[in-house]
Design a protein around this motif. Structure first.
Motif, PDB file in Angstrom:
ATOM      1  N   HIS A   1       0.836  -1.207   0.000  1.00 16.95           N
ATOM      2  CA  HIS A   1       0.000   0.000   0.000  1.00 16.95           C
ATOM      3  C   HIS A   1       0.872   1.257   0.000  1.00 16.95           C
ATOM      4  CE1 HIS A   1      -3.252   2.783   1.004  1.00 16.95           C
ATOM      5  NE2 HIS A   1      -2.480   3.243   1.982  1.00 16.95           N
ATOM      6  N   LEU A   2       1.940   1.259   0.797  1.00 17.78           N
ATOM      7  CA  LEU A   2       2.801   2.440   0.879  1.00 17.78           C
ATOM      8  C   LEU A   2       3.577   2.659  -0.416  1.00 17.78           C
ATOM      9  CD1 LEU A   2       4.110   2.144   4.541  1.00 17.78           C
ATOM     10  CD2 LEU A   2       2.455   3.775   3.633  1.00 17.78           C
ATOM     11  N   ILE A   3       4.057   1.573  -1.026  1.00 21.12           N
ATOM     12  CA  ILE A   3       4.720   1.712  -2.325  1.00 21.12           C
ATOM     13  C   ILE A   3       3.742   2.274  -3.349  1.00 21.12           C
ATOM     14  CG2 ILE A   3       5.849   0.475  -4.220  1.00 21.12           C
ATOM     15  CD1 ILE A   3       6.882  -1.522  -2.151  1.00 21.12           C
ATOM     16  N   GLY A   4       2.511   1.765  -3.319  1.00 26.81           N
ATOM     17  CA  GLY A   4       1.489   2.266  -4.229  1.00 26.81           C
ATOM     18  C   GLY A   4       1.184   3.734  -3.999  1.00 26.81           C
ATOM     19  N   GLN A   5       1.222   4.171  -2.749  1.00 28.03           N
ATOM     20  CA  GLN A   5       0.996   5.581  -2.435  1.00 28.03           C
ATOM     21  C   GLN A   5       2.092   6.444  -3.061  1.00 28.03           C
ATOM     22  OE1 GLN A   5       0.596   6.283   1.773  1.00 28.03           O
ATOM     23  NE2 GLN A   5       0.213   8.466   1.543  1.00 28.03           N
ATOM     24  N   TRP A   6       3.349   5.961  -2.963  1.00 26.45           N
ATOM     25  CA  TRP A   6       4.460   6.704  -3.579  1.00 26.45           C
ATOM     26  C   TRP A   6       4.305   6.742  -5.101  1.00 26.45           C
ATOM     27  CZ3 TRP A   6       8.409   6.069  -7.051  1.00 26.45           C
ATOM     28  CH2 TRP A   6       9.453   6.999  -7.012  1.00 26.45           C
TER      29      TRP A   6
END
Length: 408
Positions: free
Chosen positions: A293-298
């Motif tokens: 999820h955090l990679i996708g946010q970036w």
């Protein structure tokens, strides 16, 4: 040099999800558990009776990959234990249709297509279960090719096949011409990748291979000078230590490290294939889902700099970790180690002049940050460019900040 468009298209995918899933997932001790924990065949293959993925496992997986910005998923259609997630059509009863009544590769492919994800298949080359691997290698290779042919003919157009295990018998003739020829016959534009393992990172191989691999290793730019064919490169990486689900593996890398891995790959023109090990019911571990999820946010903020821009050869002179990529007349400056701006009573921010220096002949029209659209101050004199890479505004820390450079 031969340059094929489907290889160039693969490079634009940028970020893929690697999925290790099989009966070892039920055990929760990693994909090599049978071998390394000396589990007998009788005990190990009883796991088939417990392997019952949730009806929506593939749908949830593909949706998660789409949210994270992945262009493709590489699924372990068969791993070293010989268990197949696909219908082997009588070649071997050790497959999902025989043991749980479902073709899990079919479910996976259908879910990928619903979410605009390109399906890839991992397929082992070595086999702990198939007796002919030990007793009659020529017969085993025929069995292997028939297995791969099923994946090439029964599931529509696929993105590619990802092989692993040739390192187990380096002195054998694996009859690669026949294996890769079978794929080209049915899937002429499928990527063919054969993992060179931990000891031969980035090594070129058979002429039909379309990408080199960097397993758990820092990718390096490829030198294509004199090569007969242009190839891509891909780094496969794991969140913790195991590829398959291991319940007691707590050695997770930080999300910041994972973002930097993605950035490092793109700096070298490589794709990042980031692994998850599904639990026996086909669900993601909570930590895996959170990091994705955090990679996708970036990526949702910086995506235009991730997929299509390529290395351009311009070196940032004063910052080892900063670099530029290029697409047409637009460049993207990746800036690492920028702090957030804060009151000194809130965070320790080292006072410094934040700037990147490089040389560029094209005249720059404007530079803006992708994360907020703010203009970036710069100077350009006689080809020397100095960019003021200011810290993040308070409330934002994205690990690697990207500036968009538009030229005339």
């Amino acid at each position: 040099m031969i340059v094929k468009q489907y290889i160039k298209d693969f490079e634009k995918l940028g970020f893929g999800m690697f999925v290790h899933f099989g009966i070892y997932s039920v055990l929760g001790k990693g994909e090599w558990a049978k071998k390394l924990l000396s589990i007998s065949d009788e005990e190990y293959y009883k796991l088939c009776d417990e392997f019952r993925p949730a009806p929506d496992w593939a749908e949830r997986l593909a949706a998660e990959a789409e949210r994270a910005g992945c262009g493709y998923i590489t699924l372990t259609a068969r791993h070293h234990d010989g268990y197949s997630l696909y219908d082997t059509c009588g070649l071997n009863p050790l497959d999902a249709p025989h043991t749980c009544g479902r073709d899990l590769v079919r479910e996976f492919v259908d879910a990928c297509r619903r979410h605009g994800i390109l399906p890839f298949f991992y397929h082992t080359l070595l086999d702990w279960h198939e007796e002919s691997y030990r007793t009659d290698f020529k017969a085993y290779l025929k069995y292997l090719r028939k297995s791969v042919e099923l994946l090439c003919t029964n599931y529509g157009k696929i993105g590619g096949l990802w092989f692993d295990g040739m390192w187990d018998r380096l002195d054998e003739d694996w009859e690669e011409d026949e294996l890769y020829g079978c794929i080209r016959k049915h899937q002429p534009e499928a990527m063919i990748i054969n993992n060179t393992g931990l000891e031969a990172l980035g090594q070129l191989g058979h002429i039909e291979l379309d990408s080199v691999t960097f397993e758990r290793g820092n990718p390096q730019p490829l030198n294509m000078e004199g090569a007969p064919k242009y190839v891509a490169s891909e780094m496969c990486q794991v969140f913790a230590d195991h590829w398959g689900y291991a319940e007691q593996d707590l050695n997770f890398k930080s999300p910041a490290d994972m973002i930097r891995d993605l950035v490092l790959c793109r700096r070298c023109g490589s794709n990042l294939l980031m692994n998850v090990g599904l639990r026996g019911d086909g669900t993601l571990r909570e930590m895996d889902a959170a990091v994705y999820h955090l990679i996708g946010q970036w990526i949702s903020i910086n995506g235009e700099a991730v997929y299509e821009p390529r290395p351009c050869g311009i070196k940032v002179e004063n910052k080892e970790d900063d670099f530029l990529l290029k697409k047409d007349n637009t460049y993207y400056l990746f800036c690492d180690h920028l702090p957030m701006a804060a009151d000194p009573n809130v965070a320790r921010v080292q006072e410094a002049e934040y700037r990147d220096i490089f040389r560029m002949d094209q005249k720059i029209k404007r530079i803006t940050w992708l994360d907020n659209g703010d203009k970036v101050d710069f100077e350009q004199n006689n080809g020397k460019v100095t960019v003021k890479t200011v810290p993040y505004t308070y409330g934002r820390q994205l690990v690697v900040r990207v500036a968009k450079i538009e030229t005339e």
